[in-house]
Design a protein around this motif. Structure first.
Motif, short mmCIF file in Angstrom:
data_model
loop_
_atom_site.label_atom_id
_atom_site.label_comp_id
_atom_site.label_asym_id
_atom_site.label_seq_id
_atom_site.Cartn_x
_atom_site.Cartn_y
_atom_site.Cartn_z
N TRP A 158 0.80 -1.24 0.00
CA TRP A 158 0.00 0.00 0.00
C TRP A 158 0.82 1.28 0.00
CZ3 TRP A 158 -1.88 -3.19 4.45
CH2 TRP A 158 -1.29 -2.87 5.66
N ASP A 159 2.07 1.22 0.42
CA ASP A 159 2.90 2.44 0.31
C ASP A 159 3.06 2.86 -1.15
OD1 ASP A 159 3.17 2.74 3.01
OD2 ASP A 159 5.22 1.97 3.14
N PHE A 216 -6.74 5.37 -4.48
CA PHE A 216 -6.99 3.94 -4.36
C PHE A 216 -6.85 3.51 -2.90
CE2 PHE A 216 -5.84 -0.52 -4.35
CZ PHE A 216 -6.58 -1.08 -5.38
N ARG A 217 -5.77 3.98 -2.27
CA ARG A 217 -5.52 3.61 -0.88
C ARG A 217 -6.60 4.16 0.03
NH1 ARG A 217 0.03 5.21 -0.17
NH2 ARG A 217 -0.89 7.26 0.14
N ARG A 218 -7.05 5.39 -0.20
CA ARG A 218 -8.12 5.99 0.62
C ARG A 218 -9.40 5.15 0.52
NH1 ARG A 218 -10.39 11.18 -0.72
NH2 ARG A 218 -11.42 11.16 1.29
N TYR A 219 -9.75 4.77 -0.71
CA TYR A 219 -10.97 3.98 -0.90
C TYR A 219 -10.88 2.65 -0.16
CZ TYR A 219 -13.68 6.83 -4.06
OH TYR A 219 -14.47 7.81 -4.57
N PHE A 220 -9.75 2.00 -0.36
CA PHE A 220 -9.57 0.67 0.25
C PHE A 220 -9.58 0.75 1.78
CE2 PHE A 220 -6.76 -2.91 1.54
CZ PHE A 220 -7.48 -3.96 1.00
N MET A 221 -8.77 1.64 2.32
CA MET A 221 -8.61 1.70 3.78
C MET A 221 -9.88 2.19 4.48
SD MET A 221 -5.78 0.36 4.35
CE MET A 221 -4.19 0.02 3.56
N ASN A 222 -10.67 2.99 3.78
CA ASN A 222 -11.92 3.43 4.39
C ASN A 222 -12.97 2.32 4.40
OD1 ASN A 222 -12.44 6.45 5.25
ND2 ASN A 222 -10.83 6.46 3.71
N ALA A 223 -12.73 1.26 3.62
CA ALA A 223 -13.70 0.15 3.59
C ALA A 223 -13.34 -0.95 4.57
CB ALA A 223 -13.81 -0.42 2.18
N VAL A 224 -12.06 -1.14 4.87
CA VAL A 224 -11.68 -2.32 5.67
C VAL A 224 -12.11 -2.23 7.13
CG1 VAL A 224 -9.72 -2.96 4.19
CG2 VAL A 224 -9.32 -1.50 6.20
N SER A 225 -12.55 -1.05 7.58
CA SER A 225 -13.00 -0.97 8.97
C SER A 225 -14.47 -1.37 9.12
CB SER A 225 -12.75 0.42 9.55
OG SER A 225 -13.34 1.40 8.72
N ASN A 239 -20.23 2.25 3.49
CA ASN A 239 -19.22 1.27 3.10
C ASN A 239 -18.13 2.06 2.39
OD1 ASN A 239 -19.35 -1.75 0.95
ND2 ASN A 239 -17.62 -0.70 1.84
N ASP A 253 -18.03 6.40 -0.39
CA ASP A 253 -19.22 6.92 -1.08
C ASP A 253 -20.20 5.83 -1.50
OD1 ASP A 253 -17.64 5.86 -2.98
OD2 ASP A 253 -17.17 7.76 -3.97
N HIS A 295 -12.77 3.81 11.79
CA HIS A 295 -11.68 4.19 10.89
C HIS A 295 -11.02 5.47 11.42
CE1 HIS A 295 -9.59 5.17 7.14
NE2 HIS A 295 -10.03 6.41 7.31
N LEU A 314 -12.21 -11.11 5.99
CA LEU A 314 -11.33 -9.93 6.01
C LEU A 314 -10.66 -9.87 7.37
CD1 LEU A 314 -10.30 -7.12 5.07
CD2 LEU A 314 -12.50 -6.16 5.77
N ASP A 323 -10.99 1.13 -8.31
CA ASP A 323 -10.75 2.39 -7.60
C ASP A 323 -10.32 2.17 -6.15
OD1 ASP A 323 -13.11 1.44 -6.60
OD2 ASP A 323 -14.30 3.24 -6.97
N GLY A 324 -10.13 0.90 -5.75
CA GLY A 324 -9.73 0.62 -4.38
C GLY A 324 -10.90 0.20 -3.50
#
Lengths: 217, 217
Positions: free
Chosen positions: A11-12, A18-27, A186, A189, B54, B135, B172-173
């Protein structure tokens, strides 16, 4: 090598969005509320928040996390100055209007007017509530914590009043959010409605998990 | 007098259990995770948590709120001592097993064994993960805040690895939690599945809210 495993080595190097979308979903699925506040000029403000958590039942207390103060945060500043806000549960019928309130409007523009949501005042509370919301809370800040990890700000809020439009708590105090058509967030958006799964009896060691049948539709 | 309006004049007189049920529901749908930790004796532990939020995307950071330390809090103590945990998203197929982990088992009893969930170890991570979870996150504590309001404890956790079983992020992540059959918590012992509503374009002032069509089933 486990292809399902992601670490900072992955992810670095990702694109920031892309990272924002992903990380905001994993919680996981998040609660969704509109915060209503008022500027000292009298201008009303609505902001969309999903970083909200239950803190305690007596006194009823919740917490909301604000992004770092690197740009103007109208809700944060109004809450801090006016020491009052409302939290309005977002339901399916009002979802697209609520989503619009996540846009960056200038301070003098009221998100109520832009979104078509209706400003409502509950008793003597100065902060505006959202009439379309099935569950409104009046909250007062009691504590503020700055998280060193990324300069976000946790505001602990005491609930002063609760207004339920169209539903009463059940015999045991339970409030069926699905009947209120509550929405969860989720990621950034996307939003989901609630589909009933189960209500269980209080879990005890040695007792099999038992569903409360009356709840299952 | 507004019969839908509740204040401390009402809830101070409520039965304690009724108030707990009600107040745990008014903060909206909550994420649901099993936290896996290990005691210094080697005993593994699983606890059910819905007070998770998050905090940030880079570095990926989440926070979890622990109840006051008035009784033994195995997850809290293990996390503090071992400085490691896993967070495992609860999905519909594993829900009743996960609910059982909310029972108060003695420290020497493993909730894995009692619930029938399977202990799994990801690479060199010492804290146990839940194999059935779609997950899994490996987390390390970085910060601790005591909330004065009611002595709850907010642990800020940095995500060290993420494992996705059976799904990849979209272009898009975005990660569709509904495809993972994620569950949200409604109050203390009710749970809901996710039903798709909408994914919207990023909201901008002056632009009508637009659904991303491909997402709607």
């Amino acid at each position: 090598m486990d292809s399902n495993l992601y670490t900072s080595l992955d992810w670095d190097g990702w694109d920031k969005q892309f990272r924002r979308y992903f990380m905001n979903a994993v919680s996981g699925p998040k609660p969704l509320f509109l915060m209503g506040t008022k500027h000292s000029s009298g201008a009303s403000n609505l902001g969309l928040f999903s970083n909200i958590m239950h803190v305690g039942a007596h006194p009823p207390t919740v917490a909301v996390l604000f992004r770092p103060l690197t740009v103007a945060r109208h809700s944060y500043h109004n809450l801090k100055e006016q020491k009052q806000a409302t939290l309005n549960l977002v339901s399916e019928p009002m979802l697209s209007k609520a989503h619009l309130c996540s846009a960056s409007f200038p301070e003098e523009v009221s998100e109520f007017k832009e979104s078509g949501l209706t400003e409502e005042y509950i008793e003597s509370w100065d902060a505006p509530a959202v009439q379309q919301s099935p569950l409104q809370l009046g909250v007062m800040p009691v504590e503020e914590h700055r998280l060193e990890a990324n300069k976000t700000i946790l505001f602990v809020l005491r609930v002063e009043w609760i207004r339920l439009n169209g539903l009463s708590p059940e015999r045991d105090g339970f409030l069926d959010l699905q009947k209120l058509e509550a929405v969860s967030a989720n990621g950034l958006d996307a939003y989901a409605g609630m589909k009933p799964v189960s209500k269980f009896l209080y879990a005890k060691p040695g007792r099999p998990v038992e569903a409360v049948d009356s709840f299952i539709p």
